[in-house]
Scaffold this motif. Structure first.
Motif, PDB file in Angstrom:
ATOM      1  N   LEU A 264       0.814  -1.216   0.000  1.00 41.67           N
ATOM      2  CA  LEU A 264       0.000   0.000   0.000  1.00 41.67           C
ATOM      3  C   LEU A 264       0.849   1.268   0.000  1.00 41.67           C
ATOM      4  N   SER A 265       2.080   1.193   0.470  1.00 40.87           N
ATOM      5  CA  SER A 265       2.941   2.370   0.477  1.00 40.87           C
ATOM      6  C   SER A 265       3.824   2.465  -0.759  1.00 40.87           C
ATOM      7  N   ASP A 266       3.953   1.363  -1.500  1.00 46.50           N
ATOM      8  CA  ASP A 266       4.811   1.354  -2.691  1.00 46.50           C
ATOM      9  C   ASP A 266       4.029   1.413  -4.004  1.00 46.50           C
ATOM     10  N   THR A 267       2.698   1.248  -3.943  1.00 53.18           N
ATOM     11  CA  THR A 267       1.902   1.118  -5.169  1.00 53.18           C
ATOM     12  C   THR A 267       1.012   2.337  -5.385  1.00 53.18           C
ATOM     13  N   PRO A 268       1.346   3.210  -6.338  1.00 52.87           N
ATOM     14  CA  PRO A 268       0.452   4.338  -6.632  1.00 52.87           C
ATOM     15  C   PRO A 268      -0.830   3.847  -7.311  1.00 52.87           C
ATOM     16  N   ILE A 269      -1.955   4.426  -6.923  1.00 53.75           N
ATOM     17  CA  ILE A 269      -3.234   4.157  -7.579  1.00 53.75           C
ATOM     18  C   ILE A 269      -3.888   5.499  -7.902  1.00 53.75           C
ATOM     19  N   ASP A 270      -5.017   5.467  -8.588  1.00 58.22           N
ATOM     20  CA  ASP A 270      -5.660   6.687  -9.057  1.00 58.22           C
ATOM     21  C   ASP A 270      -6.834   7.083  -8.172  1.00 58.22           C
ATOM     22  N   PHE A 271      -6.911   8.395  -7.896  1.00 59.17           N
ATOM     23  CA  PHE A 271      -8.051   9.002  -7.208  1.00 59.17           C
ATOM     24  C   PHE A 271      -8.583  10.103  -8.124  1.00 59.17           C
ATOM     25  N   ARG A 272      -9.924  10.210  -8.177  1.00 63.82           N
ATOM     26  CA  ARG A 272     -10.496  11.174  -9.122  1.00 63.82           C
ATOM     27  C   ARG A 272     -11.862  11.665  -8.650  1.00 63.82           C
ATOM     28  N   PHE A 273     -12.085  12.967  -8.797  1.00 61.03           N
ATOM     29  CA  PHE A 273     -13.397  13.576  -8.560  1.00 61.03           C
ATOM     30  C   PHE A 273     -13.826  14.281  -9.837  1.00 61.03           C
ATOM     31  N   GLN A 274     -15.064  14.036 -10.250  1.00 64.75           N
ATOM     32  CA  GLN A 274     -15.611  14.675 -11.446  1.00 64.75           C
ATOM     33  C   GLN A 274     -17.023  15.171 -11.174  1.00 64.75           C
ATOM     34  N   ASP A 275     -17.316  16.373 -11.616  1.00 64.34           N
ATOM     35  CA  ASP A 275     -18.688  16.854 -11.705  1.00 64.34           C
ATOM     36  C   ASP A 275     -18.777  17.728 -12.953  1.00 64.34           C
ATOM     37  N   ASP A 276     -19.786  18.578 -13.049  1.00 62.75           N
ATOM     38  CA  ASP A 276     -19.981  19.350 -14.276  1.00 62.75           C
ATOM     39  C   ASP A 276     -18.868  20.370 -14.517  1.00 62.75           C
ATOM     40  N   THR A 277     -18.200  20.781 -13.452  1.00 62.87           N
ATOM     41  CA  THR A 277     -17.220  21.865 -13.610  1.00 62.87           C
ATOM     42  C   THR A 277     -15.802  21.489 -13.204  1.00 62.87           C
ATOM     43  N   HIS A 278     -15.608  20.296 -12.632  1.00 59.55           N
ATOM     44  CA  HIS A 278     -14.278  19.924 -12.167  1.00 59.55           C
ATOM     45  C   HIS A 278     -13.955  18.482 -12.554  1.00 59.55           C
ATOM     46  N   ASP A 279     -12.673  18.234 -12.765  1.00 59.71           N
ATOM     47  CA  ASP A 279     -12.160  16.891 -13.000  1.00 59.71           C
ATOM     48  C   ASP A 279     -10.747  16.867 -12.420  1.00 59.71           C
ATOM     49  N   ILE A 280     -10.655  16.494 -11.151  1.00 60.03           N
ATOM     50  CA  ILE A 280      -9.400  16.602 -10.399  1.00 60.03           C
ATOM     51  C   ILE A 280      -8.918  15.199 -10.066  1.00 60.03           C
ATOM     52  N   VAL A 282      -5.300  12.453  -9.258  1.00 62.41           N
ATOM     53  CA  VAL A 282      -3.900  12.278  -8.912  1.00 62.41           C
ATOM     54  C   VAL A 282      -3.632  10.786  -8.793  1.00 62.41           C
ATOM     55  N   ARG A 283      -2.381  10.408  -8.956  1.00 61.03           N
ATOM     56  CA  ARG A 283      -1.965   9.020  -8.775  1.00 61.03           C
ATOM     57  C   ARG A 283      -0.963   8.989  -7.626  1.00 61.03           C
ATOM     58  N   ALA A 284      -1.291   8.257  -6.569  1.00 65.76           N
ATOM     59  CA  ALA A 284      -0.465   8.240  -5.360  1.00 65.76           C
ATOM     60  C   ALA A 284      -0.785   6.982  -4.561  1.00 65.76           C
ATOM     61  N   PRO A 285       0.118   6.530  -3.709  1.00 66.20           N
ATOM     62  CA  PRO A 285      -0.179   5.365  -2.866  1.00 66.20           C
ATOM     63  C   PRO A 285      -1.185   5.704  -1.769  1.00 66.20           C
ATOM     64  N   VAL A 286      -1.846   4.694  -1.255  1.00 65.41           N
ATOM     65  CA  VAL A 286      -2.799   4.873  -0.162  1.00 65.41           C
ATOM     66  C   VAL A 286      -2.088   5.335   1.102  1.00 65.41           C
ATOM     67  N   ILE A 287      -0.879   4.840   1.331  1.00 69.43           N
ATOM     68  CA  ILE A 287      -0.093   5.195   2.510  1.00 69.43           C
ATOM     69  C   ILE A 287       1.238   5.762   2.047  1.00 69.43           C
ATOM     70  N   LYS A 288       1.633   6.890   2.609  1.00 64.32           N
ATOM     71  CA  LYS A 288       2.953   7.449   2.349  1.00 64.32           C
ATOM     72  C   LYS A 288       3.736   7.489   3.648  1.00 64.32           C
ATOM     73  N   LEU A 289       4.945   6.931   3.625  1.00 64.22           N
ATOM     74  CA  LEU A 289       5.817   6.886   4.792  1.00 64.22           C
ATOM     75  C   LEU A 289       7.073   7.696   4.523  1.00 64.22           C
ATOM     76  N   ASP A 290       7.709   8.195   5.610  1.00 66.91           N
ATOM     77  CA  ASP A 290       8.995   8.853   5.431  1.00 66.91           C
ATOM     78  C   ASP A 290      10.114   7.816   5.467  1.00 66.91           C
ATOM     79  N   ASP A 291      11.348   8.267   5.404  1.00 64.14           N
ATOM     80  CA  ASP A 291      12.474   7.346   5.328  1.00 64.14           C
ATOM     81  C   ASP A 291      12.626   6.501   6.583  1.00 64.14           C
TER      82      ASP A 291
END
Length: 390
Positions: A264-280, A282-291
């Protein structure tokens, strides 16, 4: 050494870091050139060696720091190979460089900035929730005082969740409280938004359905840091607020299933919101950890998760890991639940603490919350300013 140089250094030095009053430090007893720079010794026996380039870079005179803004003017591009003339006077350090430039350093300022010393800060470290966890509650009247605001900010930054209670039942109070700290963070839902059921909603929050734990706006490159929700009405049956600490759950996942955490921290997946005026999106992992393996952010939001675009050979493992994380978040061991009362405001770290709610009956009474977002930088900034004034 020109006395005006040292006077300027004294005036400038407090602005060069978030530290206690530097005048309280011990005086220098020795300053000698070494292969690594200048070796300094103080009255209490502490010592350090500072490189020549570091000393030149931190000169606080009016030629090296803007006299009004105190921003750095000197650019440390060239190595310094010749040792400056070194002088100690009244326990403070004076340097005359080969080009004739003079630098003065207060002994206490240097003492507090020894490389071996951890810099103090008013900002608390993130602390994962421990049982039993009860969020900090600060009365509205107390929050309007410096000490009450400091207590609330400290709890927010430490725990990722805090409440303000006994507030007035007036529109836009959430905006007024937010703007004591900093400007509101605007999104495609506006700078300030209303949470209540309405016809033709473009978000599940604007319905009466129960909301599983999630963060807001994971489809943004940088989701909002801090969410504030102010309750104006809550007479409907149901609708209890749910929260769970992502830092605690990430630690539990590491212990229970480290392979799932890695996926879950190494695998980017897609998140998206769409309506009549927006389509936002990003592709990112569910969990992000520091070093060091500590949580940076969670992006768990099942209804804004887009099509899973992964190699087919990796899908089964990802779904299994996602299921384990989901079950941990929604177990009673990791959730807290309470009813938000009119006049109460809950605030939480949107990228750490997941929030949700139970289903409510819109026919049983009115339910109206107003919300906004703040950048975490504004909270840490405000806390540092309040700490300086103490």
């Amino acid at each position: 050494m020109n006395s005006a140089v040292f006077a300027e250094a004294q005036r400038q030095a407090p602005q060069m870091g978030e530290l206690a009053p530097y005048q309280d430090g011990p005086l220098l007893t020795e300053a000698v050139a070494s292969d690594d720079g200048v070796r300094l010794t103080w009255q209490d026996g502490q010592h350090t060696t500072l490189p020549l380039l570091w000393l030149r870079d931190h000169c606080a005179c009016a030629a090296c720091r803007h006299p009004q803004t105190r921003e750095r003017l000197y650019l440390p591009l060239d190595d310094i190979r010749e040792t400056p003339a070194i002088e100690l006077a009244d326990g403070h350090l004076y340097l005359t460089w080969q080009d004739g430039h003079e630098s003065a350093f207060h002994s206490g300022w240097l003492y507090q900035r020894r490389p071996e010393t951890e810099l103090p800060t008013a900002v608390p470290s993130l602390t994962p929730w421990r049982d039993p966890f009860t969020p900090e509650r600060i009365r509205h009247a107390d929050f309007l005082t410096p000490e009450g605001e400091k207590a609330w900010l400290t709890a927010m930054l430490r725990d990722g969740l805090a409440l303000i209670t006994e507030g007035p039942l007036v529109e836009e109070e959430v905006s007024r409280l937010a703007e004591r700290i900093g400007p509101q963070r605007a999104t495609n839902f506006g700078a300030r938004f209303d949470v209540r059921s309405k016809p033709n909603p473009n978000n599940a929050a604007y319905t009466a359905v129960g909301l599983p734990l999630h963060i807001d706006l994971p489809n943004w490159r940088q989701p909002p840091d801090i969410q504030l929700l102010y309750c104006l009405q809550n007479e409907a049956s149901g609708g209890q607020s749910l929260f769970a600490d992502g830092a605690r759950v990430a630690n539990a996942l590491r212990e229970q299933d480290p392979d799932a955490l890695a996926i879950l921290s190494d695998t980017p997946i897609d998140f998206r919101f769409q309506d009549d005026t927006h389509d936002i999106s990003v592709r990112a992992p569910v969990i992000k950890l520091d070093d060091d393996g500590n949580l940076v952010e969670m992006r768990l939001n099942n209804w804004i998760r887009d099509t899973l675009h992964l190699p087919a050979s990796k899908m089964a493992a990802w779904y299994r890991a996602y299921r384990v994380l989901w079950q941990l978040f929604h177990s009673e061991a990791h959730q807290i639940e309470f009813t938000l009362r009119p006049g109460e405001m809950v605030a939480f770290d949107n990228r750490r603490v997941l929030h949700g709610r139970r289903e409510f009956d819109p026919n049983s009474g009115a339910r109206h919350l107003q919300g906004t977002y703040l950048d975490r930088d504004m909270l840490t900034s405000r806390l540092r300013v309040l700490a300086r004034r103490a």
